[in-house]
Every structure is written in structure tokens, then in C-alpha cells.
Design a protein around this motif. Structure first.
Motif, PDB file in Angstrom:
ATOM      1  N   GLY A 116       0.654  -1.319   0.151  1.00 33.20           N
ATOM      2  CA  GLY A 116       0.070  -0.044  -0.236  1.00 33.20           C
ATOM      3  C   GLY A 116       0.778   1.337   0.040  1.00 33.20           C
ATOM      4  O   GLY A 116       0.685   2.358  -0.814  1.00 33.20           O
ATOM      5  N   ASP A 128       2.433   0.865  -8.747  1.00 37.57           N
ATOM      6  CA  ASP A 128       1.057   1.147  -8.374  1.00 37.57           C
ATOM      7  C   ASP A 128       0.420   0.215  -9.053  1.00 37.57           C
ATOM      8  O   ASP A 128      -0.640  -0.441  -8.660  1.00 37.57           O
ATOM      9  CB  ASP A 128       0.825   2.495  -8.613  1.00 37.57           C
ATOM     10  N   THR A 132      -1.885  -2.970  -7.561  1.00 37.07           N
ATOM     11  CA  THR A 132      -3.345  -2.688  -7.592  1.00 37.07           C
ATOM     12  C   THR A 132      -3.729  -4.191  -8.226  1.00 37.07           C
ATOM     13  O   THR A 132      -4.806  -4.630  -7.835  1.00 37.07           O
ATOM     14  CB  THR A 132      -3.581  -1.536  -8.602  1.00 37.07           C
ATOM     15  N   ALA A 135      -3.722  -6.752  -5.620  1.00 36.94           N
ATOM     16  CA  ALA A 135      -4.866  -6.757  -4.800  1.00 36.94           C
ATOM     17  C   ALA A 135      -6.134  -6.999  -5.170  1.00 36.94           C
ATOM     18  O   ALA A 135      -7.068  -7.676  -4.600  1.00 36.94           O
ATOM     19  CB  ALA A 135      -4.890  -5.332  -4.218  1.00 36.94           C
ATOM     20  N   THR A 136      -6.275  -6.779  -6.681  1.00 39.19           N
ATOM     21  CA  THR A 136      -7.538  -7.129  -7.046  1.00 39.19           C
ATOM     22  C   THR A 136      -7.693  -8.769  -7.071  1.00 39.19           C
ATOM     23  O   THR A 136      -8.779  -9.486  -7.043  1.00 39.19           O
ATOM     24  CB  THR A 136      -7.480  -6.625  -8.553  1.00 39.19           C
ATOM     25  N   GLN A 186      -6.981  -6.478   0.870  1.00 40.63           N
ATOM     26  CA  GLN A 186      -7.689  -5.477   1.487  1.00 40.63           C
ATOM     27  C   GLN A 186      -6.801  -4.448   2.189  1.00 40.63           C
ATOM     28  O   GLN A 186      -7.020  -3.246   2.040  1.00 40.63           O
ATOM     29  CB  GLN A 186      -8.653  -6.067   2.410  1.00 40.63           C
ATOM     30  N   THR A 188      -3.610  -3.773   1.245  1.00 40.85           N
ATOM     31  CA  THR A 188      -2.834  -2.875   0.384  1.00 40.85           C
ATOM     32  C   THR A 188      -3.795  -1.730  -0.193  1.00 40.85           C
ATOM     33  O   THR A 188      -3.567  -0.598  -0.322  1.00 40.85           O
ATOM     34  CB  THR A 188      -2.581  -3.683  -0.713  1.00 40.85           C
ATOM     35  N   ARG A 189      -5.157  -2.111  -0.387  1.00 43.03           N
ATOM     36  CA  ARG A 189      -6.356  -1.100  -0.951  1.00 43.03           C
ATOM     37  C   ARG A 189      -6.400   0.037   0.325  1.00 43.03           C
ATOM     38  O   ARG A 189      -6.484   1.185  -0.166  1.00 43.03           O
ATOM     39  CB  ARG A 189      -7.469  -1.750  -1.361  1.00 43.03           C
ATOM     40  N   ARG A 192      -3.222   2.113   0.674  1.00 44.41           N
ATOM     41  CA  ARG A 192      -2.888   3.174  -0.482  1.00 44.41           C
ATOM     42  C   ARG A 192      -3.883   4.130  -0.396  1.00 44.41           C
ATOM     43  O   ARG A 192      -3.419   5.461  -0.527  1.00 44.41           O
ATOM     44  CB  ARG A 192      -3.006   2.402  -1.776  1.00 44.41           C
ATOM     45  N   SER A 193      -5.084   4.077  -0.219  1.00 47.42           N
ATOM     46  CA  SER A 193      -6.211   5.119  -0.245  1.00 47.42           C
ATOM     47  C   SER A 193      -6.024   5.944   0.869  1.00 47.42           C
ATOM     48  O   SER A 193      -5.848   7.311   0.631  1.00 47.42           O
ATOM     49  CB  SER A 193      -7.515   4.792  -0.633  1.00 47.42           C
TER      50      SER A 193
END
Length: 310
Positions: A116, A128, A132, A135-136, A186, A188-189, A192-193
Motif C-alpha cells: 500500500g 502502483d 493494484t 490486490a484485485t 484489502q 493494500t487497498r 494506498r487510499s
């Protein structure tokens, strides 16, 4: 703090009692019994079995007897493992479940946080996109599918790690990866945000204007606030680690609590089902209390007392 902890402990005991009650009566509401099988036993043998395990007693008597035993930390005998109690199964399987869950937790927290941070610092660049994408994949693929994939391709085909079994450090690698993939994705997302939001705050700009190094800005000033959404995820995260252990242990033939629980459902082994359910419910409410306290460590502005103006 003391009043808050006492209130949470009282609510936790209420939750555990509700779990015990609902599980007990739902199990007994299902047609059949723990000794129902295709081969019909003679009535005399069935009568002896029912008397031995008090299955002929009124349901209310069984319920209150079970509550008294639970208060003494006695989960009763198993119906399928002759001469063994549920406590014996816990002593045998719980250390293995804890070991696997602990390793998966370390992998999820470190791996998810690291990915993240990298994704946020390299926004819209190759790292990135890679983070991503991973993570997906982690969110989309169920743990039992990933476990089977790792077992077949990484275990049987390449022989890099043992596909099943227990006893060595190598046996932990594939189960831990399968169990930690979803929480890694999860975390990671979320990291990151949250990190992107924190890095745009005024105090971060001030730190940059003062000439602080990027390492100090990220790990001393930004990361602590960026981890608050991750802490929010820890409650569901621990629930996933505990329940995901059931399937992963079964796939990799790990003799932990999860495997006992899965087999006990098919065997209608009431004491094992009840004991495992109570154990994991207790762990979950304990973890949730830990998460609430951790909030105040990361952000002192969050109060546990719930007073006005907090």
C-alpha cells in the motif's frame, strides 16, 4: 477506561451466551442425531449410547448441564473420538491453528502495508499498477481456490514446498500464503487510499517545506494516521483469519482446530461444534476489544468513554 472495559467485558459475555444458546438449540433442531447412520443399530445399543451421553435427557436439562460445564471450562467428550474430550482436541490442534494464523497475520499486515505504501508513493506508475493488480486478484479469488492452486502447481508440480502435511517450516508456507492473500489485498487497498489522502494534508506539506527526508515524512508523520482505516479492518480481518483457517487446514491436511470443526459438522459431533464455536466467538470479541483500544494508541483524539465532546 476501567468502566469502558467492564462494559465491554459484560457485553462480550452476553454475546458468547447468545452464541452458545443459538448454536445449541439450532443443532438440536436439525432432524437426526449424532449417531444416525445408514446402518441401523439395535435399539438396546442406541439406548446405551444415549444414556452414556445424556441424549435422552430433556433438552432443557442438557442445555443447563452444558452451561455448567462451560463455566468450568469443560467442553465435554467427543462423540467420534473414543476416549477423548473436546479439551484434548483443543490441546492438540489449537497450537497448530495459532501458528498458522499468526504467520498469516504477519504476512498480511507487513505485506499489505508495504504494498500500500509503495502504491501510494508511486501513484499511477508501474509499482502502483502491480500492487493494484495483485490486490484485485487477492480479493477476487477465494481462499480455497487459491489453496488448491498453490497445492497443485507449487506443491505437486514444482515440488518447491510440501503440498500437504505438518511438522516442518516448509509445511507452513503454502497454507499461510493461501490464508493471507485476501487480507493482504484489502490492507493494500486501504493503506494506498489512506496514504494518498494523508500525503495531501497540510502538515505533510509543512514537513516537506522544512526539508525533512521522505523516509521521516512517510514513517514518522504519515503512516500512523494512514493506518487508522487499517485498524478498522482488523475486526473483520481476524474473523477471516479464524474462519478461513477451517478450509485451509482441511485442504492442506493440517491437524488443527479447523479440520476438527469441518469433520465434526458431517459427523454431527455436537460437543466439538459447540466447543469450537465458543472458542472462536471468544477470540473474536477479544480481538474486537483490542482493536477499539488500539484506536486510542494511534489517535489520542478518539476516546473510549463515549462522553460528549470526546
Amino acid at each position: 477506561m476501567a468502566r469502558y472495559l467492564l462494559g465491554r467485558i459484560a457485553s462480550a459475555l452476553l454475546v458468547i451466551w447468545l452464541v452458545i444458546t443459538l448454536t445449541f438449540f439450532l443443532m438440536h433442531a436439525i432432524p437426526g442425531g449424532p449417531f444416525s447412520s445408514e446402518k441401523v443399530l439395535p435399539p438396546a445399543i442406541m439406548e446405551n449410547i444415549n444414556q452414556r451421553y445424556h441424549l435422552n435427557d430433556p433438552l432443557s436439562n442438557q442445555y443447563f448441564d452444558y452451561l455448567r460445564n462451560i463455566a468450568e471450562f469443560n467442553f465435554g467428550p467427543t462423540f467420534r473420538y473414543e476416549g477423548r474430550s473436546v479439551n484434548d482436541l483443543f490441546k492438540e490442534g489449537l497450537p497448530k491453528t495459532i501458528e498458522l494464523g499468526f504467520l498469516a497475520t504477519i504476512l498480511a499486515l507487513t505485506g499489505g502495508t508495504f504494498l500500500g505504501i509503495i502504491a501510494a508513493l508511486k501513484q499511477n506508475k508501474t509499482p502502483d499498477y502491480i500492487a493494484t493488480f495483485l490486490a484485485t486478484i487477492g480479493v477476487s479469488v477465494p481462499s480455497f481456490v487459491l489453496a488448491t492452486f498453490l497445492q497443485y502447481f507449487v506443491g505437486y508440480k514444482t515440488h518447491w514446498f510440501p503440498p500437504i502435511g505438518w511438522g516442518t517450516a516448509e509445511n507452513l508456507v503454502l497454507p499461510a500464503l493461501a490464508l493471507s492473500a485476501y487480507p493482504i489485498a484489502q490492507i493494500t487497498r486501504l493503506t494506498r487510499s489512506s496514504m494518498l489522502d494523508v500525503l495531501n494534508q497540510d502538515y505533510i506539506r509543512t514537513a516537506k517545506a522544512k526539508g525533512l527526508s521522505g523516509y521521516i515524512i512517510v514513517f514518522r508523520h504519515a503512516l500512523k494516521n494512514a493506518l487508522i482505516p487499517v485498524v478498522t479492518f482488523l475486526g473483520p480481518f481476524f474473523a477471516y483469519i479464524l474462519t478461513g483457517n477451517f478450509v485451509v487446514e482441511f485442504v492442506f491436511n493440517i491437524p488443527g482446530i479447523g479440520q476438527f470443526f469441518v469433520t465434526s459438522i458431517g459427523n454431527r459431533d455436537y460437543p466439538v461444534i459447540m466447543g469450537t464455536t465458543i472458542l472462536f466467538a471468544t477470540l473474536l470479541v477479544t480481538f474486537n476489544l483490542f482493536v477499539d483500544i488500539l484506536y486510542t494508541v494511534l489517535d489520542p483524539r478518539i476516546k473510549l468513554t463515549g462522553r460528549k465532546g470526546a
